[in-house]
Design an enzyme around this catalytic site. Structure first.
Site, mmCIF file in Angstrom:
data_model
loop_
_atom_site.group_PDB
_atom_site.id
_atom_site.type_symbol
_atom_site.label_atom_id
_atom_site.label_comp_id
_atom_site.label_asym_id
_atom_site.label_seq_id
_atom_site.Cartn_x
_atom_site.Cartn_y
_atom_site.Cartn_z
ATOM 1 N N LYS A 176 0.924 -1.107 -0.121
ATOM 2 C CA LYS A 176 0.041 -0.001 0.058
ATOM 3 C C LYS A 176 0.868 1.086 0.124
ATOM 4 O O LYS A 176 1.927 1.155 0.675
ATOM 5 C CB LYS A 176 -0.911 0.138 1.347
ATOM 6 N N SER A 203 -9.673 1.644 3.236
ATOM 7 C CA SER A 203 -8.804 2.579 2.301
ATOM 8 C C SER A 203 -7.755 1.609 1.380
ATOM 9 O O SER A 203 -7.118 2.144 0.366
ATOM 10 C CB SER A 203 -8.101 3.668 2.942
ATOM 11 N N SER A 254 -9.637 -0.539 7.269
ATOM 12 C CA SER A 254 -9.001 -0.391 6.037
ATOM 13 C C SER A 254 -8.195 -1.491 5.254
ATOM 14 O O SER A 254 -8.044 -1.354 4.252
ATOM 15 C CB SER A 254 -8.174 0.949 5.942
#
Lengths: 98, 486
Positions: free
Chosen positions: B78, B153, B177
């Site tokens: 990420k 996210s 997330s």
């Protein structure tokens, strides 16, 4: 219900170092009031005597020996700086004056 | 079976037997990414040259007899964790040109374990959001239906794993997330106990809530990756020195006698019937294997959203004060004085949701409102933690839906922040209490979107999650197979 006025939203923006157009201030006021209205729910709860909690690990004040060790070099620390001079970050004027 | 379809566990066996090379495995993932990522849009940066060079090094190391747990395994990261010398953008204009000067601890650990970094995945700006629609660059799409969001996210990480662009990935989880996008994309996603994994080199959002964790298509790979990233780090004083076990040892332990807690507050009106039904089926199947279901209560669940959005915005407003236009990141040109530099830099480069959270956080911490909002929220946070402590006196693992609905359409909720926040109801209590939780795929709804079940365990009991999920995985093998249409 109104929790925060447009005037207060402008003050919070100043504290946040953010600037908004009048239309954005109105939009933020509406949204923040909606969200703060939802937060009122917490007042249903009696929290008398309940200690405030943060993370669940019962650690506090983690200390270590103060031993010098290698860190980021000056060059690497400044490698993303928008503006620099002689090994320092360079910024515009801080104190008002001539 | 194509090499990109292999699980990490399968591919490592083939590498060991000499039936596959690291370069072939990485190349297969890169080819797959090139074929599908134009539609899925999971990656913000794909590092083809770097990945192939690392893969060739791994092949050479293997030939020389080197041993490392993930030697030659490709992984996606990420884009809010640092890989030295690569950009860390946080999908924000603020950090669009920021080059990481050091490795995050998790990245250094993966490097030592021999992993190959494929690239960085998309997220909601600074990890604030539930759909990747808050990315300043583009919205990632759900590989099961490109009209739908992948969740957020960590939506890029989840979509890249689900679309077979990488066998596994790292995400970060502040309020769901990792788990919500894992649920939306039909994969496994684990948020470890707060303190299990170092946060050093993870761009901070809500420091008392943030935790890095693995996403993968099967639970064995979750355990493998958790083994590598766990442990005390002197650079993160909140990382715990409680020793991390070998999590793969929990696989195949069975669930005989395991008490599954079913909290009634998570099966309320408004939860999609297919979502509820999948969770009930998952519980029934585990009970048929010897587990036992007990009703438990988490009575403060309905207050969790308020507590979460007060705590996380307060922490975000403080953490994001560092973006000042002077040290790194975007800088507003031609500012006359320093306050103008701060204000213009931040106004130009932060997106709307980030500004909204900074404003809310600044407000709840400001003089005159601190006690009413922030202090009150911290007290209720204690009550939420006690809820879990009490529930775990009666059960070993709590089983819940991770989300009230399956994935939603792109654009459907983006204009209503409160509605977007309310979708986080079943994931945020876990972060507030610091406990670990794992989302596991549980078939598909009638529209072909993935369903999921969330397992929650007491702090530092990730083994119980892996133990339970490995039984679940066997029981759902037939129902979780479906061809992707991308």
């Amino acid at each position: 219900m109104s929790h925060i006025s447009e005037e207060q939203v402008r003050h919070v923006a100043t504290l946040s170092r953010l600037e908004f157009s009048d239309a954005e201030i109105q939009e933020f006021s509406r949204e923040m009031n909606q969200i703060l209205d939802y937060f009122v729910k917490l007042n249903e709860l009696d929290t008398e005597g309940v200690p405030p909690g943060s993370h669940p690990l019962k650690t506090s004040n983690v200390l270590r020996e103060d031993i010098p060790r290698e860190s980021l070099s000056n060059e690497l620390a400044l490698s993303n700086a928008p503006d620099k001079e002689e090994g320092f970050f360079k910024v515009p004027q801080i104190l008002p004056g001539d | 079976m194509e090499a990109y379809e292999l699980t990490v566990t399968q591919a490592l066996e083939r590498l060991q037997r000499g039936e596959l090379s690291c370069e072939e495995w990485t190349r297969a993932c890169l080819d797959r990414a090139r074929a599908v990522d134009g539609r899925v849009r999971a990656f913000v940066q794909l590092d083809e040259d770097g990945a192939l060079a690392s893969a060739r090094e791994a092949d050479a190391a293997r030939k020389a007899g080197a041993q490392a747990p993930l030697l030659g395994a490709p992984i996606a990261i990420k884009d809010n964790m640092h890989i030295k010398g690569r950009k860390t953008t946080c999908s924000s204009k603020m950090l669009e040109n920021f080059t990481a000067p050091f490795d995050a601890t998790v990245v250094a650990k993966l490097r030592d374990a021999g992993a190959v970094f494929l690239g960085k995945t998309n997220l909601d700006e600074f990890a604030m959001g539930s759909s990747t629609e808050n990315s300043a660059f583009f919205t990632t799409r759900n590989p099961w239906n490109l009209d739908y969001v992948p969740g957020g996210s960590s939506g890029g990480s989840a979509a890249s794993v689900a679309a077979y662009e990488t066998p596994f990935a790292l995400g970060s989880d502040t309020g769901g997330s990792i788990r919500q996008p894992a649920a939306f994309c039909g994969i496994y996603g684990l948020k470890p106990t707060y303190g299990r994994v170092s946060r050093y080199g993870l761009v901070a959002f809500g420091s008392s809530l943030d935790q890095i964790g693995p996403l993968a298509r099967n639970v064995e790979d979750i355990a493998l990756l958790l083994n590598v990233i766990s442990g005390k780090d002197p650079r993160d004083s909140t990382s715990s020195d409680i020793p991390a076990p070998d999590f793969t040892q929990a696989l195949g332990r069975g669930v005989k006698g395991l008490r599954l807690g079913i909290p009634k507050e998570y099966f309320v009106e408004g939860v999609d019937p297919e979502v509820k039904s999948a969770v009930h089926q998952a519980i029934d199947r585990l009970c048929a294997q010897g587990a036992e279901a007990v009703e438990v209560s988490l009575p403060h669940t309905e207050y969790a959203i308020s507590v979460y959005y007060i705590c996380c915005t307060a922490e975000a407003s403080s953490n994001l004060a560092r973006y000042d236009g002077a040290q790194y990141g975007h800088s507003a040109a031609g500012s006359e004085n320093i306050v103008e530099l701060f204000t213009r830099t931040r106004s130009e480069a932060f997106g709307k949701e980030v500004k909204r959270r900074i404003m809310l956080g600044t407000y709840v911490l400001s003089a005159g409102f601190y006690d009413a909002y922030y202090l009150k929220a911290l007290k209720v946070r204690t009550l939420l933690q006690r809820d879990f402590e009490r529930a775990f006196e009666q059960c070993d693992v709590i089983v819940t839906p991770p989300v009230p609905t399956p994935a939603f359409r792109a654009g459907e909720r983006i204009d209503d922040p409160l509605q977007m926040y309310l979708g986080d109801i079943f994931t945020i209590s876990v972060n507030l209490a610091g406990v670990p939780a794992l989302c596991c795929p549980a078939g598909f709804n009638a529209a072909g979107l993935p369903l999921s079940v969330q397992l929650i365990a007491p702090i530092f009991s990730e083994e119980r999650l892996i133990q339970t999920a490995s039984v679940h995985q066997e029981l759902w093998r037939d129902k979780n197979i479906r061809a992707l249409q991308i």
